[in-house]
Design a protein around this motif. Structure first.
Motif, PDB file in Angstrom:
ATOM      1  N   HIS A   1      47.350   8.276  16.102  1.00 24.21           N
ATOM      2  CA  HIS A   1      48.264   8.557  17.217  1.00 24.21           C
ATOM      3  C   HIS A   1      47.696   9.611  18.160  1.00 24.21           C
ATOM      4  N   GLY A   2      46.474  10.081  17.912  1.00 22.41           N
ATOM      5  CA  GLY A   2      45.829  11.058  18.774  1.00 22.41           C
ATOM      6  C   GLY A   2      46.181  12.502  18.479  1.00 22.41           C
ATOM      7  N   ARG A   3      46.833  12.758  17.343  1.00 18.31           N
ATOM      8  CA  ARG A   3      47.187  14.123  16.967  1.00 18.31           C
ATOM      9  C   ARG A   3      46.070  14.743  16.129  1.00 18.31           C
TER      10      ARG A   3
ATOM     11  N   VAL B   1      30.402  12.663  10.124  1.00 18.19           N
ATOM     12  CA  VAL B   1      30.343  11.225   9.905  1.00 18.19           C
ATOM     13  C   VAL B   1      31.771  10.712   9.755  1.00 18.19           C
ATOM     14  N   GLY B   2      32.045   9.575  10.335  1.00 20.41           N
ATOM     15  CA  GLY B   2      33.367   8.979  10.207  1.00 20.41           C
ATOM     16  C   GLY B   2      34.041   8.839  11.563  1.00 20.41           C
ATOM     17  N   GLU B   3      35.103   8.075  11.568  1.00 18.09           N
ATOM     18  CA  GLU B   3      35.818   7.819  12.811  1.00 18.09           C
ATOM     19  C   GLU B   3      36.878   8.879  13.052  1.00 18.09           C
ATOM     20  N   GLY B   4      37.191   9.094  14.319  1.00 19.38           N
ATOM     21  CA  GLY B   4      38.270   9.990  14.685  1.00 19.38           C
ATOM     22  C   GLY B   4      37.835  11.393  15.053  1.00 19.38           C
ATOM     23  N   TRP B   5      36.572  11.743  14.855  1.00 19.92           N
ATOM     24  CA  TRP B   5      36.098  13.073  15.203  1.00 19.92           C
ATOM     25  C   TRP B   5      35.728  13.124  16.679  1.00 19.92           C
ATOM     26  N   VAL B   6      36.183  14.156  17.378  1.00 17.81           N
ATOM     27  CA  VAL B   6      35.816  14.383  18.769  1.00 17.81           C
ATOM     28  C   VAL B   6      35.351  15.826  18.908  1.00 17.81           C
TER      29      VAL B   6
ATOM     30  N   LEU C   1      44.243  26.627  16.434  1.00 18.16           N
ATOM     31  CA  LEU C   1      45.207  26.180  15.427  1.00 18.16           C
ATOM     32  C   LEU C   1      46.512  25.690  16.036  1.00 18.16           C
ATOM     33  N   GLY C   2      46.816  26.065  17.254  1.00 17.00           N
ATOM     34  CA  GLY C   2      48.021  25.590  17.924  1.00 17.00           C
ATOM     35  C   GLY C   2      47.982  24.097  18.235  1.00 17.00           C
ATOM     36  N   TRP C   3      46.814  23.483  18.113  1.00 20.83           N
ATOM     37  CA  TRP C   3      46.689  22.039  18.370  1.00 20.83           C
ATOM     38  C   TRP C   3      47.009  21.201  17.131  1.00 20.83           C
ATOM     39  N   MET C   4      47.152  21.830  15.967  1.00 23.36           N
ATOM     40  CA  MET C   4      47.402  21.076  14.744  1.00 23.36           C
ATOM     41  C   MET C   4      48.700  20.268  14.861  1.00 23.36           C
ATOM     42  N   ASN C   5      48.609  19.004  14.450  1.00 22.83           N
ATOM     43  CA  ASN C   5      49.725  18.049  14.481  1.00 22.83           C
ATOM     44  C   ASN C   5      50.253  17.799  15.885  1.00 22.83           C
ATOM     45  N   ARG C   6      49.430  18.050  16.880  1.00 26.72           N
ATOM     46  CA  ARG C   6      49.781  17.793  18.278  1.00 26.72           C
ATOM     47  C   ARG C   6      48.605  17.101  18.960  1.00 26.72           C
ATOM     48  N   PRO C   7      48.869  16.383  20.049  1.00 29.90           N
ATOM     49  CA  PRO C   7      47.761  15.801  20.807  1.00 29.90           C
ATOM     50  C   PRO C   7      46.892  16.905  21.414  1.00 29.90           C
ATOM     51  N   LEU C   8      45.596  16.665  21.487  1.00 28.41           N
ATOM     52  CA  LEU C   8      44.705  17.639  22.098  1.00 28.41           C
ATOM     53  C   LEU C   8      44.938  17.675  23.607  1.00 28.41           C
ATOM     54  N   PRO C   9      44.877  18.841  24.213  1.00 29.90           N
ATOM     55  CA  PRO C   9      44.930  18.890  25.670  1.00 29.90           C
ATOM     56  C   PRO C   9      43.662  18.251  26.243  1.00 29.90           C
ATOM     57  N   ALA C  10      43.761  17.656  27.393  1.00 32.55           N
ATOM     58  CA  ALA C  10      42.609  16.973  28.003  1.00 32.55           C
ATOM     59  C   ALA C  10      41.457  17.945  28.234  1.00 32.55           C
ATOM     60  N   SER C  11      41.766  19.190  28.510  1.00 32.39           N
ATOM     61  CA  SER C  11      40.712  20.176  28.785  1.00 32.39           C
ATOM     62  C   SER C  11      39.951  20.594  27.525  1.00 32.39           C
TER      63      SER C  11
END
Length: 77
Positions: free
Chosen positions: A23-25, A37-42, A49-59
């Motif tokens: 879901h992009g979180r 290695v693996g899928e989903g890493w960006v 830590l404020g991004w945990m369980n939330r979508p990443l900001p575009a910036s």
């Protein structure tokens, strides 16, 4: 002594990565010199830590380096 060690020892440059769920979180962070290695890493600019369980900001995302296509030489037979 610490100064001498730091002059002669190479330091690996650590990059920041975030693991995204379907879901992009953000569900995890990792710092390493090579991409995980693996899928989903960006790759991200920093670990926040404020991004945990939330979508990443575009910036937060870093654009991957453009891979330059190298011309292939024809083999002479």
């Amino acid at each position: 002594m610490r100064l001498l060690k730091s002059l002669f020892m190479s330091h690996a440059h650590h990059r920041h990565f975030a693991l995204l769920d379907p879901h992009g979180r953000c569900v995890a962070f990792k710092q390493c010199s090579l991409p995980p290695v693996g899928e989903g890493w960006v790759e991200v600019a920093e670990t926040h830590l404020g991004w945990m369980n939330r979508p990443l900001p575009a910036s937060a995302r870093l654009n991957p380096l453009a891979v330059q296509a190298q011309p292939q030489q024809a083999l002479a037979s």
